[in-house]
Design a protein around this motif. Structure first.
Motif, short mmCIF file in Angstrom:
data_model
loop_
_atom_site.label_atom_id
_atom_site.label_comp_id
_atom_site.label_asym_id
_atom_site.label_seq_id
_atom_site.Cartn_x
_atom_site.Cartn_y
_atom_site.Cartn_z
N LEU A 47 1.29 -0.41 8.59
CA LEU A 47 1.60 -0.48 7.16
C LEU A 47 2.50 -1.67 6.84
O LEU A 47 2.37 -2.29 5.77
N LEU B 167 -5.74 2.08 2.10
CA LEU B 167 -4.81 3.22 1.98
C LEU B 167 -5.56 4.53 1.82
O LEU B 167 -5.18 5.55 2.41
N LEU C 135 3.04 6.77 0.64
CA LEU C 135 2.22 7.65 1.47
C LEU C 135 3.06 8.81 1.97
O LEU C 135 4.18 8.62 2.47
N VAL D 207 -1.81 9.75 -1.11
CA VAL D 207 -1.40 8.48 -1.70
C VAL D 207 -0.84 8.78 -3.09
O VAL D 207 -1.55 9.23 -3.98
#
Length: 305
Positions: free
Chosen positions: A245, A280, A301, A291
Motif C-alpha cells: 500500500l 483497492l 482500508l 474500502v
C-alpha cells in the motif's frame, strides 16, 4: 492550478491554523473539498506545505490567541492574511520546490511518460518525477522521483542525481531518488558511478546498490518486480500489505490510510497502475476488507466488521 482555488485552500488552511475555526467552518471546508476533485487535490498540497512551514502559522495563531478579546478579531484577520501569503505563493507555483516546477520534464502523481532521445536512447519517468535534459551536453539531471534510462549506443549519457553521477553507455539503468539517497538498478550492461567524494565504481547488470552521501553501498541482485512500473504494473509476490500500500500510494493523489492490523497481511498478484481504485477494490474483495472513501482523495482500508 487555478489561482482562486489555490487562494481558497490557503485561506482555509490559515483559518484552521488560527484555532478559531468553528464546527460550522469544518463542515463548510469538507463541503468545499467534496465539491470538486481539484479542491481536494489542492487541499492535500496545502497540508503538505503546512508541514514544511510549520513554525510561522503557529506563531501567528498563538499571537492572536494571547491578545485581549477586543483586539483579537483584528489581529486574527492580520494573522490569517499573513499566514495565507506563503501557502498561496507556493500553491500557485504548484506547491513544489523551485527546481522541480522549473524542470524541463515532469510527471504528476500517477502519471508516467516515455520519451525518445538521440541515438536510439530512451527515457521513462515514473510518478511524481522531475528531470532536466541537456542533449547538447548529453546530460540528464534527476531532480526528484524515479526514471529508467536506456542507452543502447556507445555514446554515453551522464545522469546526475543529488547523491552522485552515473555514466551510462550500452546499458539500461533505473534510478529512484529517495529522501536520503538513491537506489540504482542496472538492468543490462554496466554503469560507472561517481559518488559525491569523486570515488568511481562500476555497477554491473543484474545488480542494484544504494547511493547516498557516504557513497555507493553494497551490491545485491535486484528484484525485477520493482521495475514493473515501466509497463504500468505493480506486482507483489507474497508481499506484506503495508509495504504494498505504501508503494501504491505513490500513484494516488490524496490520502490512503489503513488499519495497522492490516500491515502483515500478504499480497500476491499483478495490478494495473492506471486504475488504483480498482486495485483497492480487488484487495478488499480478496482479503475481506472494506474500502471507506470519505472522498475520492481520502480512502481508508479496514477489516470487514
Amino acid at each position: 492550478m487555478n489561482r482562486e482555488i489555490a487562494r481558497a485552500a490557503a485561506q482555509w488552511l490559515a483559518l484552521l491554523e488560527s484555532g478559531a475555526a468553528t464546527e460550522r467552518d469544518h463542515v463548510a471546508l469538507q463541503h468545499w473539498r467534496d465539491s470538486h476533485p481539484q479542491h481536494e487535490q489542492t487541499w492535500q498540497k496545502a497540508q503538505s506545505l503546512r508541514q514544511r512551514f510549520s513554525e510561522l502559522p503557529q506563531a501567528l495563531a498563538m499571537a492572536s490567541l494571547d491578545r485581549p478579546q477586543p483586539g483579537r478579531r483584528v489581529l486574527l484577520k492580520r494573522a490569517l492574511g499573513v499566514a495565507a501569503l506563503l501557502p498561496t505563493a507556493w500553491l500557485i507555483s504548484r506547491q513544489l520546490p523551485i527546481e522541480v516546477w522549473r524542470a524541463d520534464l515532469h510527471t504528476a502523481t500517477g502519471e508516467r511518460k516515455r520519451l525518445s532521445l538521440a541515438d536510439g536512447a530512451s527515457l521513462q519517468l515514473n510518478t511524481a518525477t522531475a528531470v532536466d535534459v541537456d542533449l547538447a551536453q548529453r546530460r540528464i539531471t534527476l531532480v526528484e522521483g524515479e526514471l529508467a534510462l536506456n542507452v543502447p549506443g556507445a555514446a554515453a549519457l551522464t545522469l546526475d542525481t543529488g547523491y552522485g553521477q552515473l555514466r551510462v553507455s550500452q546499458a539500461e539503468v533505473c534510478v529512484r531518488q529517495l529522501a536520503a539517497g538513491c537506489r540504482v538498478s542496472v538492468l543490462k550492461g554496466a554503469v560507472q558511478v561517481r559518488d559525491l567524494s569523486g570515488r568511481l565504481a562500476t555497477l554491473p547488470g543484474g545488480q542494484q546498490a544504494p547511493l547516498n552521501a557516504g557513497g555507493l553501498g553494497a551490491w545485491a541482485p535486484f528484484d525485477v518486480l520493482q521495475l514493473g512500473w515501466r509497463d504500468g504494473v505493480l506486482t507483489a509476490q507474497n508481499q506484506a500489505l503495508g509495504d504494498f500500500l505504501r508503494e501504491l500510494a505513490r500513484y494516488r493523489p490524496g490520502v490512503l490510510r489503513w488499519d495497522p492490523s492490516l500491515e502483515t497481511l500478504r499480497v500476491t498478484g499483478s495490478f494495473r497502475l492506471d486504475d488504483t481504485d480498482r486495485v483497492l477494490n480487488l484487495l478488499a474483495s480478496t482479503l475481506g476488507l472494506e474500502v471507506q472513501a470519505r472522498t475520492r482523495y481520502w480512502v481508508t482500508l479496514r477489516k470487514n466488521a
